[in-house]
Design a protein around this motif. Structure first.
Motif, PDB file in Angstrom:
ATOM      1  N   GLN B  34      -6.618   6.570  -6.106  1.00  0.00           N
ATOM      2  CA  GLN B  34      -5.837   5.530  -6.769  1.00  0.00           C
ATOM      3  C   GLN B  34      -4.770   6.186  -7.643  1.00  0.00           C
ATOM      4  N   ARG B  44      -0.911  -1.656 -13.439  1.00  0.00           N
ATOM      5  CA  ARG B  44      -1.684  -2.306 -12.371  1.00  0.00           C
ATOM      6  C   ARG B  44      -2.250  -3.639 -12.851  1.00  0.00           C
ATOM      7  N   ALA B  70       1.600   4.675  -2.708  1.00  0.00           N
ATOM      8  CA  ALA B  70       0.437   3.807  -2.939  1.00  0.00           C
ATOM      9  C   ALA B  70       0.789   2.671  -3.897  1.00  0.00           C
ATOM     10  N   LEU B  71       1.574   2.976  -4.930  1.00  0.00           N
ATOM     11  CA  LEU B  71       2.003   1.918  -5.858  1.00  0.00           C
ATOM     12  C   LEU B  71       2.843   0.891  -5.115  1.00  0.00           C
ATOM     13  N   SER B  73       2.756   0.149  -1.932  1.00  0.00           N
ATOM     14  CA  SER B  73       1.977  -0.703  -1.028  1.00  0.00           C
ATOM     15  C   SER B  73       1.054  -1.637  -1.814  1.00  0.00           C
ATOM     16  N   ASP B  74       0.787  -1.326  -3.091  1.00  0.00           N
ATOM     17  CA  ASP B  74       0.019  -2.250  -3.945  1.00  0.00           C
ATOM     18  C   ASP B  74       0.933  -3.272  -4.635  1.00  0.00           C
ATOM     19  N   GLY B 290      -8.787  -1.383 -12.763  1.00  0.00           N
ATOM     20  CA  GLY B 290      -8.117  -2.593 -12.296  1.00  0.00           C
ATOM     21  C   GLY B 290      -8.979  -3.813 -12.564  1.00  0.00           C
TER      22      GLY B 290
END
Lengths: 310, 310
Positions: B34, B44, B70-71, B73-74, B290
């Protein structure tokens, strides 16, 4: 040349953590990243010993790209099969003050049937020009249970002798395919034979019993006690030098590399065992898997190889 | 919108390790990767709460590339300064059977002077359109000791209110620049004031003493006991819901995110404290940093916020 096969390769991370404790927050002094998996460790030591080597197996994703680049910059030739999934990471948390090594292994990525077939073809091609093929370590999900049996058959049909260094089911299946040599510890020897292997006499007896089944070379290691080896008609007991261990991770692989290097150079069984044991001892003196050649030569004088006659 | 600043970002790896013990070999059940660092965790949770956010700070190398992807795609917007060195990794080894969390933090990469100047400029630009800037976590090597002091000055001159959540020297320096709000734990409050802060009364007194120095909002957390907050003229004591903790990593950041989200929406101090505490409680129920929004709403009913009158 020698081919090493690592089906379950890994990026090995060694974290130097002073005063490592459960349920606490630590600041690591430093982190050392290294291409890993048992066969990769064998290739690293073979390369340090000046032997022409190629590392194959599976790699994938970002970790796979990092690994192949790192091998290249270390001057270790490799020819891996690329898979769709990500190569795993394995951790060693090293507390040098208390002399503890805590290992955590990530599960390996799943390999597809097509990727497995590519690997078999690659091993076949490389085996044609190799004296030895070393098959080391666990099996990733997706490859057949008898993966090592298949590889032994393929490599041998191309003229290479195959050494197997694995455990559990992968060992049992590989064993049935009669590799040219195996290296097992006392526990694994005990599993194969269905008996307890603990004393020196039991270790020697186990090596002799196992060699009757495969008819080649069998080495049964007994930790810091030493090891029993049956090479052809001869049985040996080897006592390693006493060293202050820093990190034992990879020492079994350094042993196999030393053995294969000497065998490749047509040294005697006695000489091969001595070099192998010196390589294993040199490996535990370092924070990460690998050897310093000068330490190997220094330690070589302290290895005791006795012929067992009875 | 809200800007979060993470000077010492990290790829957070949570390793699920049954029966974790020192000096043993473990097979991890799974590894969760993560984007991390305290400000990234704040971003997040803000994003999960539906607040327009941007995460900035330093990233570099392969880990940096992984993190920004990754950020993305989140769905968490980011605008980092790229540095020449590699973003660090932080490990949490989670033994769910025994309820232990063992954390190991890699040292951060060294940041150059030019990279630091780029970051200051970026914070200035984003602060112009931000209601709040959250500065969270430790300082990497290479940035000035007074890094947070500089950022507080720059962001405030562009009209943003700055919250600081750090410790040690970074906190002492940042503190001198009078941020609009700080969140400290009892130990850090004790260091700033030069006294022991342990009981509820001492925690409340510490928050009041600290607020006299900066004149804004001060929150002093007291673990599972609760927390004291001085918001303007009012003092509160907050008792969190009782939850079975899975992994507390990131719960302080979830708290700050909840506070900032409510403050950004012009909620009262009482409402902001309740949302913040519910976010922190929701965070500890998960394996990684999260929140699940539905858990936050459920937990919100169980938070007790009392006005302290004396």
């Amino acid at each position: 040349m020698i081919l090493t096969v690592t089906l379950n390769s890994a990026v090995d991370q060694t974290w130097i953590v002073p005063d490592f404790r459960i349920h606490a927050i630590h600041r690591s002094r430093r982190v050392i990243r290294q291409p890993g998996g048992k066969g990769v460790n064998v290739a690293r030591v073979l390369s340090a010993l000046g032997i022409n080597v190629c590392a194959t197996g599976f790699v994938g994703g970002q970790n796979g790209r990092w690994m192949t680049k790192a091998l290249e910059s270390d001057g270790i030739p490799s020819d891996f099969v690329w898979i769709g999934k990500e190569t795993r990471t394995c951790l060693t948390l090293l507390d040098l003050d208390h002399g503890t090594q805590t290992e955590v292994l990530e599960p390996g990525p799943t390999v597809s049937e097509a990727e497995w077939k590519q690997l078999v073809a690659k091993v076949a091609t490389w085996a044609e020009q190799s004296s030895f093929v070393a098959c080391s370590g666990s099996l990733p999900p997706g490859v057949p249970e008898n993966a090592y049996g298949e590889l032994i058959g393929v490599a041998r049909s191309r003229g290479a002798a195959v050494w197997l260094d694995t455990s559990g089911k992968a060992l049992q299946h590989g064993w049935s395919a009669r590799p040219d040599g195996i290296k097992v510890n006392q526990e694994e020897a005990g599993h194969l034979l269905g008996k307890v292997v603990s004393s020196r006499a039991e270790t020697i007896a186990a090596a002799r019993a196992l060699v009757r089944d495969i008819g080649q070379t069998v080495i049964v290691t007994a930790g810091s006690q030493g090891l029993a080896a049956v090479v052809g008609e001869e049985t040996f007991w080897v006592t390693p030098p006493t060293v202050q261990a820093v990190n034992p991770v990879g020492s079994g692989d350094a042993f196999l590399a030393g053995w294969l290097a000497a065998s490749h150079q047509k040294k005697s069984g006695e000489e091969a065992l001595a070099l192998a044991t010196a390589c294993a001892a040199a490996n535990v003196l370092r924070e990460t898997a690998g050897i310093e050649k000068q330490q190997v030569w220094a330690l070589l004088k302290e290895v005791r190889v006795e012929k067992v006659i009875d």
